[in-house]
Design a protein around this motif. Structure first.
Motif, PDB file in Angstrom:
ATOM      1  N   GLY A   1       0.830  -1.196   0.000  1.00 57.05           N
ATOM      2  CA  GLY A   1       0.000   0.000   0.000  1.00 57.05           C
ATOM      3  C   GLY A   1       0.863   1.244   0.000  1.00 57.05           C
ATOM      4  N   THR A   2       0.249   2.387  -0.243  1.00 58.78           N
ATOM      5  CA  THR A   2       0.966   3.657  -0.232  1.00 58.78           C
ATOM      6  C   THR A   2       0.479   4.514   0.933  1.00 58.78           C
ATOM      7  N   PRO A   3       1.338   5.397   1.443  1.00 59.80           N
ATOM      8  CA  PRO A   3       0.888   6.312   2.489  1.00 59.80           C
ATOM      9  C   PRO A   3      -0.310   7.144   2.064  1.00 59.80           C
ATOM     10  N   GLU A   4      -0.361   7.478   0.780  1.00 58.32           N
ATOM     11  CA  GLU A   4      -1.469   8.296   0.279  1.00 58.32           C
ATOM     12  C   GLU A   4      -2.805   7.570   0.370  1.00 58.32           C
ATOM     13  N   GLU A   5      -2.788   6.237   0.255  1.00 58.51           N
ATOM     14  CA  GLU A   5      -4.032   5.473   0.380  1.00 58.51           C
ATOM     15  C   GLU A   5      -4.534   5.471   1.818  1.00 58.51           C
ATOM     16  N   ILE A   6      -3.634   5.480   2.787  1.00 68.51           N
ATOM     17  CA  ILE A   6      -4.044   5.592   4.183  1.00 68.51           C
ATOM     18  C   ILE A   6      -4.513   7.021   4.468  1.00 68.51           C
ATOM     19  N   ALA A   7      -3.826   7.983   3.884  1.00 73.61           N
ATOM     20  CA  ALA A   7      -4.219   9.384   4.063  1.00 73.61           C
ATOM     21  C   ALA A   7      -5.624   9.637   3.527  1.00 73.61           C
ATOM     22  N   ALA A   8      -5.984   8.961   2.450  1.00 71.83           N
ATOM     23  CA  ALA A   8      -7.327   9.136   1.888  1.00 71.83           C
ATOM     24  C   ALA A   8      -8.399   8.697   2.890  1.00 71.83           C
ATOM     25  N   MET A   9      -8.137   7.623   3.630  1.00 72.18           N
ATOM     26  CA  MET A   9      -9.079   7.204   4.665  1.00 72.18           C
ATOM     27  C   MET A   9      -9.121   8.228   5.790  1.00 72.18           C
ATOM     28  N   ALA A  10      -7.968   8.792   6.132  1.00 73.33           N
ATOM     29  CA  ALA A  10      -7.926   9.816   7.170  1.00 73.33           C
ATOM     30  C   ALA A  10      -8.723  11.053   6.757  1.00 73.33           C
ATOM     31  N   VAL A  11      -8.649  11.426   5.488  1.00 70.14           N
ATOM     32  CA  VAL A  11      -9.423  12.563   4.993  1.00 70.14           C
ATOM     33  C   VAL A  11     -10.916  12.302   5.184  1.00 70.14           C
ATOM     34  N   TYR A  12     -11.343  11.098   4.858  1.00 66.56           N
ATOM     35  CA  TYR A  12     -12.758  10.757   5.050  1.00 66.56           C
ATOM     36  C   TYR A  12     -13.157  10.863   6.520  1.00 66.56           C
ATOM     37  N   LEU A  13     -12.351  10.295   7.406  1.00 60.26           N
ATOM     38  CA  LEU A  13     -12.692  10.289   8.827  1.00 60.26           C
ATOM     39  C   LEU A  13     -12.605  11.674   9.452  1.00 60.26           C
ATOM     40  N   ALA A  14     -11.802  12.545   8.870  1.00 56.19           N
ATOM     41  CA  ALA A  14     -11.664  13.903   9.397  1.00 56.19           C
ATOM     42  C   ALA A  14     -12.774  14.825   8.910  1.00 56.19           C
ATOM     43  N   GLY A  15     -13.398  14.472   7.808  1.00 58.29           N
ATOM     44  CA  GLY A  15     -14.352  15.369   7.167  1.00 58.29           C
ATOM     45  C   GLY A  15     -15.783  15.169   7.629  1.00 58.29           C
ATOM     46  N   ASP A  16     -16.655  16.022   7.115  1.00 60.85           N
ATOM     47  CA  ASP A  16     -18.060  15.998   7.512  1.00 60.85           C
ATOM     48  C   ASP A  16     -18.814  14.791   6.962  1.00 60.85           C
ATOM     49  N   GLU A  17     -18.251  14.133   5.948  1.00 60.86           N
ATOM     50  CA  GLU A  17     -18.937  12.967   5.378  1.00 60.86           C
ATOM     51  C   GLU A  17     -19.006  11.798   6.354  1.00 60.86           C
ATOM     52  N   SER A  18     -18.164  11.807   7.372  1.00 54.90           N
ATOM     53  CA  SER A  18     -18.104  10.664   8.299  1.00 54.90           C
ATOM     54  C   SER A  18     -18.656  10.985   9.680  1.00 54.90           C
ATOM     55  N   THR A  19     -19.512  11.976   9.775  1.00 60.17           N
ATOM     56  CA  THR A  19     -19.974  12.414  11.097  1.00 60.17           C
ATOM     57  C   THR A  19     -20.870  11.400  11.819  1.00 60.17           C
ATOM     58  N   PHE A  20     -21.275  10.329  11.135  1.00 62.23           N
ATOM     59  CA  PHE A  20     -22.066   9.278  11.772  1.00 62.23           C
ATOM     60  C   PHE A  20     -21.200   8.066  12.132  1.00 62.23           C
ATOM     61  N   THR A  21     -19.884   8.247  12.048  1.00 57.15           N
ATOM     62  CA  THR A  21     -18.945   7.146  12.257  1.00 57.15           C
ATOM     63  C   THR A  21     -18.041   7.430  13.446  1.00 57.15           C
ATOM     64  N   THR A  22     -18.074   6.558  14.446  1.00 61.93           N
ATOM     65  CA  THR A  22     -17.170   6.701  15.586  1.00 61.93           C
ATOM     66  C   THR A  22     -16.943   5.349  16.255  1.00 61.93           C
ATOM     67  N   GLY A  23     -15.784   5.201  16.865  1.00 61.92           N
ATOM     68  CA  GLY A  23     -15.457   3.979  17.587  1.00 61.92           C
ATOM     69  C   GLY A  23     -15.185   2.786  16.696  1.00 61.92           C
ATOM     70  N   GLN A  24     -14.839   3.030  15.442  1.00 60.76           N
ATOM     71  CA  GLN A  24     -14.684   1.938  14.491  1.00 60.76           C
ATOM     72  C   GLN A  24     -13.232   1.765  14.052  1.00 60.76           C
ATOM     73  N   ILE A  25     -12.919   0.548  13.596  1.00 63.16           N
ATOM     74  CA  ILE A  25     -11.618   0.305  12.984  1.00 63.16           C
ATOM     75  C   ILE A  25     -11.818   0.192  11.470  1.00 63.16           C
ATOM     76  N   HIS A  26     -10.963   0.854  10.745  1.00 62.51           N
ATOM     77  CA  HIS A  26     -11.092   0.936   9.282  1.00 62.51           C
ATOM     78  C   HIS A  26      -9.858   0.278   8.673  1.00 62.51           C
ATOM     79  N   VAL A  27     -10.066  -0.903   8.071  1.00 59.86           N
ATOM     80  CA  VAL A  27      -8.966  -1.715   7.559  1.00 59.86           C
ATOM     81  C   VAL A  27      -8.649  -1.324   6.124  1.00 59.86           C
TER      82      VAL A  27
END
Length: 243
Positions: free
Chosen positions: A210-236
């Protein structure tokens, strides 16, 4: 992510660096931190990004950073160390260092920043970099690393459960094998770099690292407003390694 402020630890290279740059591209104001200021300084000049030396093993430095920066919107805990070996190869000092950097540092960062986030009462996203190792599946020769990353999952879920009604979200990302300078160092130290790299690649069913950028893309999702219904989860994000 326009209008949001993010703090990223271990941002000098690898996943932390890619995450800090991705956040800045998405419009966030980013404070990129690392103990390695020489390497971190390479990010200077990036729009909306400032650098700050921070040793996450130093509780006073963490408390000072939290006091200086106040209520931020996003915290990404990326600092970590991969110890190689089984329980028989793990000395007390190895256990202590791995848990100090991989777990205790996250505890200290979250605890230092959280009061200001609660006082502001506008919510925030905390993202912890865990691993598939032991937190999702057992990986040979990753005893204390896996134990510490499993602890990160417990930490993440506990913070999420305690503060979700206050708007604080806390999630973990569990990468598979990612092409980073840290991985290169472990491959070089193996004694047979070519065979070690082939072995790392082979354990991903997708047939690549994998690339660091692919992990960063998941971080962008979790940091943004699109994921406001998501908490306490592990994202593989592991190239099918745990399928």
């Amino acid at each position: 992510m326009s209008g949001k402020t993010a703090v990223v630890t271990a941002a000098a290279q690898g996943i932390g660096r890619a995450t800090a740059l991705a956040f800045a591209r998405e419009g966030a104001t980013v404070v990129a931190t690392d103990v390695n200021l020489d390497k971190l300084s390479e990010l200077e000049g990036t729009e909306r990004l400032t650098v700050r030396r921070l040793d996450v093993l130093d509780p006073r430095a963490i408390r000072q950073a939290a006091a200086d920066l106040g209520a931020v919107d996003i915290i990404v805990n990326c600092a970590g160390f991969v110890h190689h070996g089984t329980i028989l190869d793990c000395e007390e000092k190895d256990w202590d260092f791995s848990f100090d950097l991989n777990v205790r540092a996250m505890y200290r960062v979250i605890k230092a920043f959280l009061p200001a986030l609660l006082e502001r009462d506008q919510g925030a996203s905390i993202i912890n970099i865990a691993s598939i190792a032991s937190s999702v599946r057992g990986i040979p020769n990753r005893f204390v690393y896996g134990a510490s990353k499993a602890a990160v999952i417990g930490l993440t879920k506990s913070v999420a459960a305690d503060f979700m009604t206050r708007g604080i979200r806390c999630n973990a990302i569990c990468p598979g094998t990612i092409q980073t300078p840290s991985l290169d160092e472990r491959i070089a130290a193996s004694g047979d770099a070519e065979a070690a790299r082939k072995a790392f690649v082979a354990r991903q069913p997708l047939g690549r690292l994998g690339t660091p950028e692919e992990i960063a893309a998941m971080a962008v999702y979790l940091a943004g407003d699109e994921s406001t219904f998501t908490t306490g989860q592990i994202h593989v994000v592991d190239g099918g390694m745990t399928t």
